[in-house]
Design an enzyme around this catalytic site. Structure first.
Site, PDB file in Angstrom:
ATOM      1  N   HIS A   7       0.845  -1.190   0.000  1.00  0.00           N
ATOM      2  CA  HIS A   7       0.000   0.000   0.000  1.00  0.00           C
ATOM      3  C   HIS A   7       0.887   1.249   0.000  1.00  0.00           C
ATOM      4  O   HIS A   7       1.571   1.535   0.995  1.00  0.00           O
ATOM      5  CB  HIS A   7      -0.907  -0.011   1.233  1.00  0.00           C
ATOM      6  CG  HIS A   7      -1.801   1.174   1.327  1.00  0.00           C
ATOM      7  ND1 HIS A   7      -1.939   1.922   2.474  1.00  0.00           N
ATOM      8  CD2 HIS A   7      -2.618   1.753   0.411  1.00  0.00           C
ATOM      9  CE1 HIS A   7      -2.793   2.895   2.275  1.00  0.00           C
ATOM     10  NE2 HIS A   7      -3.220   2.818   1.028  1.00  0.00           N
ATOM     11  N   GLU A  34       0.688  -0.492  -4.775  1.00  0.00           N
ATOM     12  CA  GLU A  34      -0.357   0.471  -5.135  1.00  0.00           C
ATOM     13  C   GLU A  34       0.215   1.849  -4.918  1.00  0.00           C
ATOM     14  O   GLU A  34       1.019   2.062  -4.005  1.00  0.00           O
ATOM     15  CB  GLU A  34      -1.590   0.238  -4.254  1.00  0.00           C
ATOM     16  CG  GLU A  34      -2.748   1.194  -4.482  1.00  0.00           C
ATOM     17  CD  GLU A  34      -2.731   2.391  -3.514  1.00  0.00           C
ATOM     18  OE1 GLU A  34      -3.624   3.241  -3.636  1.00  0.00           O
ATOM     19  OE2 GLU A  34      -1.810   2.469  -2.653  1.00  0.00           O
ATOM     20  N   ASP A  36      -0.665   6.398  -5.754  1.00  0.00           N
ATOM     21  CA  ASP A  36      -1.650   7.422  -6.100  1.00  0.00           C
ATOM     22  C   ASP A  36      -1.026   8.413  -7.068  1.00  0.00           C
ATOM     23  O   ASP A  36       0.119   8.832  -6.866  1.00  0.00           O
ATOM     24  CB  ASP A  36      -2.100   8.172  -4.841  1.00  0.00           C
ATOM     25  CG  ASP A  36      -2.526   7.231  -3.732  1.00  0.00           C
ATOM     26  OD1 ASP A  36      -3.659   6.739  -3.804  1.00  0.00           O
ATOM     27  OD2 ASP A  36      -1.724   6.977  -2.814  1.00  0.00           O
ATOM     28  N   HIS A  49      -0.624  11.199  -2.683  1.00  0.00           N
ATOM     29  CA  HIS A  49      -1.987  10.884  -2.274  1.00  0.00           C
ATOM     30  C   HIS A  49      -2.843  12.130  -2.046  1.00  0.00           C
ATOM     31  O   HIS A  49      -3.951  12.239  -2.549  1.00  0.00           O
ATOM     32  CB  HIS A  49      -1.984  10.039  -0.992  1.00  0.00           C
ATOM     33  CG  HIS A  49      -3.355   9.726  -0.487  1.00  0.00           C
ATOM     34  ND1 HIS A  49      -4.033  10.534   0.407  1.00  0.00           N
ATOM     35  CD2 HIS A  49      -4.197   8.702  -0.772  1.00  0.00           C
ATOM     36  CE1 HIS A  49      -5.218  10.018   0.659  1.00  0.00           C
ATOM     37  NE2 HIS A  49      -5.350   8.908  -0.037  1.00  0.00           N
ATOM     38  N   GLU A  97      -3.759   4.303  -8.706  1.00  0.00           N
ATOM     39  CA  GLU A  97      -5.027   4.911  -8.308  1.00  0.00           C
ATOM     40  C   GLU A  97      -5.067   6.359  -8.785  1.00  0.00           C
ATOM     41  O   GLU A  97      -4.194   7.162  -8.453  1.00  0.00           O
ATOM     42  CB  GLU A  97      -5.225   4.862  -6.797  1.00  0.00           C
ATOM     43  CG  GLU A  97      -6.554   5.482  -6.378  1.00  0.00           C
ATOM     44  CD  GLU A  97      -6.786   5.503  -4.886  1.00  0.00           C
ATOM     45  OE1 GLU A  97      -7.603   6.342  -4.434  1.00  0.00           O
ATOM     46  OE2 GLU A  97      -6.159   4.706  -4.164  1.00  0.00           O
TER      47      GLU A  97
END
Length: 216
Positions: A7, A34, A36, A49, A97
């Site tokens: 993450h 993952e 952002d 993020h 993301e």
């Protein structure tokens, strides 16, 4: 067996969304990570993020109002990563993301330029962003993100109506609450919201991927 993704990298031990955290995830044996992404004012995809840089960088400002050369360094001394730089890492899968909207065009262009489309999975809480990207590039791997409350409101009919090509990114807690609902979609499930993979061990099926802060 589920893929294990860090993450925002190996965020349990390193600054989230940093090259240090991404490299550490791979060195620890994770399949990928993952992250952002959102564009700067001049259209460069930056890995971050929050809307602002206050929390993880040595300076402030709203990312989308800054040009790429104006972005301050991270708190660990690194430059804030560009998506193009992260895509050079040898990860089996990178979950990109999309934060806010619009932003999918820049992200897709960056991934296509790096020639790593098969190793990237796009996702977003903004489902319109996902659908626009997928429409523009049907070969792209894409998925819908839901938070816990949103996932709790979903029913069997709604899930059945979703395009079967999409992955379903759901908090672990929502799936643990209704495993019978989510079980038929195990091959498309990307579960997040856990500190270690062992938290998902009690599920009666193996999801496609687990997004976790650490390994142990």
């Amino acid at each position: 067996m589920s893929l294990i993704l860090g993450h925002r990298g190996l965020s349990s031990r390193h600054l989230e969304n940093s090259m240090e955290a991404f490299r550490a995830a791979l060195q620890a044996g994770m399949d990928g990570f993952e992250l952002d992404v959102q564009p700067t004012r001049d259209g460069v995809c930056i890995v971050l993020h929050d809307d602002t840089l206050d929390r993880t960088a040595c300076g402030g400002g709203i990312l989308r109002q800054l040009k790429s050369g104006e972005v301050p360094r991270l708190n660990n001394g690194e430059a804030v990563p560009r998506l193009a730089d992260v895509l050079d890492l040898e990860a089996r899968l990178i979950n990109v993301e999309l934060k806010g909207e619009p932003g999918w065009q820049q992200a897709l262009a960056t991934v296509e330029a790096a020639e790593v489309l098969p190793r990237v999975l796009f996702s977003s809480f903004e489902h319109s962003e996902v659908l626009q990207l997928w429409s523009a590039c049907p070969q792209a791997r894409c998925g819908f993100l839901w938070n816990t409350e949103e996932a709790a409101d979903l029913g069997a009919e709604e899930l059945e109506d979703l395009p079967k090509e999409l992955t379903l990114h759901v908090p672990l807690a929502a799936v643990q609450a209704r495993p019978e609902l989510w079980g038929p979609y195990a091959a498309r499930l990307v579960l997040w919201g856990m500190n270690v993979p062992a938290e998902a061990a009690g599920l009666p099926f193996a999801p496609y991927a687990l997004i976790t802060n650490g390994l142990a």
